[in-house]
Design a protein around this motif. Structure first.
Motif, mmCIF file in Angstrom:
data_model
loop_
_atom_site.group_PDB
_atom_site.id
_atom_site.type_symbol
_atom_site.label_atom_id
_atom_site.label_comp_id
_atom_site.label_asym_id
_atom_site.label_seq_id
_atom_site.Cartn_x
_atom_site.Cartn_y
_atom_site.Cartn_z
ATOM 1 N N ALA A 157 0.871 -1.179 0.000
ATOM 2 C CA ALA A 157 0.000 0.000 0.000
ATOM 3 C C ALA A 157 0.902 1.221 0.000
ATOM 4 C CB ALA A 157 -0.915 0.001 1.210
ATOM 5 N N GLY A 158 0.804 2.037 -1.056
ATOM 6 C CA GLY A 158 1.686 3.194 -1.158
ATOM 7 C C GLY A 158 3.143 2.813 -1.184
ATOM 8 N N GLY A 159 3.441 1.630 -1.734
ATOM 9 C CA GLY A 159 4.826 1.162 -1.823
ATOM 10 C C GLY A 159 5.326 0.461 -0.580
ATOM 11 N N GLU A 160 4.553 0.462 0.496
ATOM 12 C CA GLU A 160 4.956 -0.166 1.764
ATOM 13 C C GLU A 160 4.326 -1.548 1.881
ATOM 14 O OE1 GLU A 160 4.525 0.574 6.606
ATOM 15 O OE2 GLU A 160 3.703 2.014 5.166
ATOM 16 N N LEU A 161 5.132 -2.555 2.238
ATOM 17 C CA LEU A 161 4.615 -3.913 2.363
ATOM 18 C C LEU A 161 3.530 -3.960 3.434
ATOM 19 C CD1 LEU A 161 4.952 -6.822 1.328
ATOM 20 C CD2 LEU A 161 6.562 -7.209 3.216
ATOM 21 N N ALA A 162 2.331 -4.387 3.033
ATOM 22 C CA ALA A 162 1.184 -4.436 3.944
ATOM 23 C C ALA A 162 0.854 -5.851 4.388
ATOM 24 C CB ALA A 162 -0.046 -3.808 3.281
ATOM 25 N N GLY A 163 1.218 -6.834 3.582
ATOM 26 C CA GLY A 163 0.908 -8.205 3.955
ATOM 27 C C GLY A 163 1.394 -9.185 2.902
ATOM 28 N N THR A 164 1.376 -10.459 3.274
ATOM 29 C CA THR A 164 1.806 -11.541 2.384
ATOM 30 C C THR A 164 0.712 -12.582 2.335
ATOM 31 O OG1 THR A 164 4.138 -11.176 2.900
ATOM 32 C CG2 THR A 164 3.543 -13.319 1.991
ATOM 33 N N HIS A 165 0.432 -13.050 1.118
ATOM 34 C CA HIS A 165 -0.613 -14.057 0.899
ATOM 35 C C HIS A 165 0.018 -15.259 0.211
ATOM 36 C CE1 HIS A 165 -4.608 -15.651 -0.153
ATOM 37 N NE2 HIS A 165 -4.106 -15.909 -1.339
ATOM 38 N N ARG A 166 -0.052 -16.417 0.844
ATOM 39 C CA ARG A 166 0.421 -17.662 0.229
ATOM 40 C C ARG A 166 -0.786 -18.518 -0.125
ATOM 41 N NH1 ARG A 166 4.780 -16.641 3.641
ATOM 42 N NH2 ARG A 166 6.817 -16.980 2.653
ATOM 43 N N PHE A 167 -0.806 -18.994 -1.357
ATOM 44 C CA PHE A 167 -1.932 -19.780 -1.843
ATOM 45 C C PHE A 167 -1.392 -21.081 -2.420
ATOM 46 C CE2 PHE A 167 -5.435 -20.683 -4.905
ATOM 47 C CZ PHE A 167 -6.470 -20.705 -3.991
ATOM 48 N N ARG A 168 -1.974 -22.195 -1.982
ATOM 49 C CA ARG A 168 -1.472 -23.518 -2.383
ATOM 50 C C ARG A 168 -2.562 -24.300 -3.110
ATOM 51 N NH1 ARG A 168 0.182 -24.610 2.162
ATOM 52 N NH2 ARG A 168 2.289 -23.792 1.834
ATOM 53 N N ILE A 169 -2.194 -24.875 -4.246
ATOM 54 C CA ILE A 169 -3.113 -25.713 -5.005
ATOM 55 C C ILE A 169 -2.490 -27.084 -5.221
ATOM 56 C CG2 ILE A 169 -4.113 -23.725 -6.213
ATOM 57 C CD1 ILE A 169 -2.501 -24.679 -8.699
ATOM 58 N N LEU A 170 -3.324 -28.041 -5.570
ATOM 59 C CA LEU A 170 -2.863 -29.355 -6.002
ATOM 60 C C LEU A 170 -3.243 -29.528 -7.461
ATOM 61 C CD1 LEU A 170 -1.753 -32.240 -5.512
ATOM 62 C CD2 LEU A 170 -4.081 -32.899 -4.814
ATOM 63 N N LYS A 171 -2.250 -29.726 -8.313
ATOM 64 C CA LYS A 171 -2.475 -30.030 -9.728
ATOM 65 C C LYS A 171 -2.291 -31.533 -9.859
ATOM 66 C CE LYS A 171 -2.918 -27.713 -13.804
ATOM 67 N NZ LYS A 171 -3.498 -28.777 -14.603
ATOM 68 N N TYR A 172 -3.352 -32.256 -10.227
ATOM 69 C CA TYR A 172 -3.316 -33.707 -10.066
ATOM 70 C C TYR A 172 -4.029 -34.439 -11.198
ATOM 71 C CZ TYR A 172 -8.186 -33.367 -8.496
ATOM 72 O OH TYR A 172 -9.536 -33.127 -8.431
ATOM 73 N N ALA A 173 -3.736 -35.728 -11.278
ATOM 74 C CA ALA A 173 -4.453 -36.649 -12.162
ATOM 75 C C ALA A 173 -5.441 -37.411 -11.294
ATOM 76 C CB ALA A 173 -3.478 -37.615 -12.835
ATOM 77 N N PRO A 174 -6.747 -37.325 -11.577
ATOM 78 C CA PRO A 174 -7.742 -37.976 -10.716
ATOM 79 C C PRO A 174 -7.481 -39.467 -10.573
ATOM 80 C CG PRO A 174 -8.810 -36.487 -12.268
ATOM 81 C CD PRO A 174 -7.364 -36.585 -12.687
ATOM 82 N N ALA A 175 -7.680 -39.955 -9.339
ATOM 83 C CA ALA A 175 -7.524 -41.387 -9.083
ATOM 84 C C ALA A 175 -8.552 -42.168 -9.899
ATOM 85 C CB ALA A 175 -7.696 -41.669 -7.596
ATOM 86 N N GLN A 176 -8.152 -43.317 -10.407
ATOM 87 C CA GLN A 176 -9.027 -44.144 -11.229
ATOM 88 C C GLN A 176 -9.503 -45.350 -10.447
ATOM 89 O OE1 GLN A 176 -9.932 -43.232 -14.365
ATOM 90 N NE2 GLN A 176 -8.732 -41.369 -13.998
ATOM 91 N N GLY A 177 -10.750 -45.720 -10.690
ATOM 92 C CA GLY A 177 -11.267 -46.949 -10.106
ATOM 93 C C GLY A 177 -11.657 -46.804 -8.658
ATOM 94 N N LYS A 178 -12.184 -47.866 -8.118
ATOM 95 C CA LYS A 178 -12.644 -47.897 -6.733
ATOM 96 C C LYS A 178 -11.465 -48.038 -5.789
ATOM 97 C CE LYS A 178 -15.808 -50.384 -3.655
ATOM 98 N NZ LYS A 178 -16.751 -51.515 -3.563
ATOM 99 N N PRO A 179 -11.350 -47.210 -4.764
ATOM 100 C CA PRO A 179 -10.243 -47.348 -3.814
ATOM 101 C C PRO A 179 -10.257 -48.719 -3.138
ATOM 102 C CG PRO A 179 -11.440 -45.285 -3.482
ATOM 103 C CD PRO A 179 -12.258 -46.114 -4.423
ATOM 104 N N LYS A 180 -9.057 -49.181 -2.844
ATOM 105 C CA LYS A 180 -8.962 -50.458 -2.138
ATOM 106 C C LYS A 180 -9.574 -50.347 -0.754
ATOM 107 C CE LYS A 180 -4.719 -51.912 -4.500
ATOM 108 N NZ LYS A 180 -3.300 -52.306 -4.314
#
Length: 324
Positions: A142-165
């Motif tokens: 804000a106005g060049g001054e660090l106001a906060g930090t935001h970390r965002f995490r995602i999972l990029k994945y291949a969906p599991a196939q079939g019925k889980p054991k």
């Protein structure tokens, strides 16, 4: 010189910019603050009026680009997604976010931001499927001054196939598979500098509630500052352990290996006046009722994890099954 492996190629994106010199589409303003507070049901007077501060959790809202997006977006993020798509990791799900607040934002503040790809995990197998966790860090100014930090995490994945054991019952602790297989263990709580004291109390079989040193208000869950007066100084009081079920839900789906649905999750109002979410144990899930007296206990789930749960008090209905 040998070509880089797939793992080396995705790791090469760590530290690369995801957005450079981004500019918020609107300055911090009263209407957006009002809409946010109405949606959240937050009536704190600190967020009202021309000289009010914006709720800290709005940090990301001032950086969002809407349908038309932002200028300054780096190609690195799109390139990484294309690489993962090509490897079969075509699905995406948000997993969690963390925010750190360094100064309040007020109406009129002009917002700028930079973002980078902080980390790309190795290949991980989850209930949803196999893929990679990508963490992006955004520095908001804000106005060049660090106001906060935001970390965002995602999972990029291949969906599991079939019925889980079929998994062994997670409530059968005599089965060695339940003790040794991490897929059958409870998810671990996220412990950070704001809530570490709470979990240290749990390790001592104490349920600690924060108390503001300014106005004396009790608060739970733990927060870095008082949401009543804004004071950053606090101490703790130990809960008596008595409470009542203020509300509850019965979890039927989705089934996870570490849980045995159906089971009851209660919003418990402690005798001190604050509320917390936990399992209601020692009573069939269909016997849990609003207003039921409950009593705190600490339940061990494995060699490393112990959690606060609630069991019906003397006047509650007793029985077995359905618990945490």
């Amino acid at each position: 010189m040998p070509s880089p492996t797939y793992e080396e190629r995705i790791k090469a994106y760590e530290g690369r910019a995801a957005a450079v010199a981004g500019v918020g589409k609107d300055p911090v303003n009263e209407p957006m603050i009002r809409h946010w507070c109405e949606a959240m049901g937050d009536t704190n007077p600190a967020y009202a009026g021309r000289h009010a501060m914006a709720p800290p959790t709005m940090l990301q809202a001032w950086t969002m680009g809407g349908l038309s997006g932002h200028t300054g977006r780096s190609e690195a993020y799109d390139e990484l997604f294309a690489l993962l798509d090509g490897a079969g990791y075509t699905s995406v799900v948000a997993t969690d976010c963390e925010q750190e607040y360094l100064r309040p934002l007020r109406p009129g503040d002009e917002i700028t931001f930079d973002a980078l790809i902080e980390s790309v995990s190795g290949r991980k197998t989850t209930k949803l499927g196999t893929g990679h966790f990508i963490t992006t860090r955004m520095d908001v100014r804000a106005g060049g001054e660090l106001a906060g930090t935001h970390r965002f995490r995602i999972l990029k994945y291949a969906p599991a196939q079939g019925k889980p054991k079929e998994q062994p019952s997670p409530t059968d602790r005599s089965n060695p598979k339940n003790r040794s297989n991490p897929k059958n263990s409870r998810p671990r709580p996220v412990i950070n500098r704001d809530n570490a004291g709470f979990w240290e109390g749990v390790a001592r079989h104490q349920l600690l509630i924060q108390r503001c040193c300014g106005c004396g208000a009790l608060r739970f869950p733990w927060l870095p500052g008082c949401n009543a007066c804004g004071c950053l100084e606090w101490d703790t009081v130990e809960a008596s352990g008595d409470g009542t079920v203020y509300s509850y839900v019965v979890m039927h789906h989705p089934p996870f290996p570490a849980f045995d649905p159906p089971y009851a999750v209660g919003l418990v109002e402690l005798s001190e006046g604050v509320r917390m979410v936990s399992n209601v144990v020692g009573v069939p899930y269909d016997k849990v009722r609003i207003g039921m007296p409950v009593r705190l206990e600490f339940q061990r789930y494995d060699e490393e994890l112990e959690l606060p749960v609630f069991r019906p008090g003397e006047t509650g209905e007793s029985g077995e099954g359905g618990g945490g």
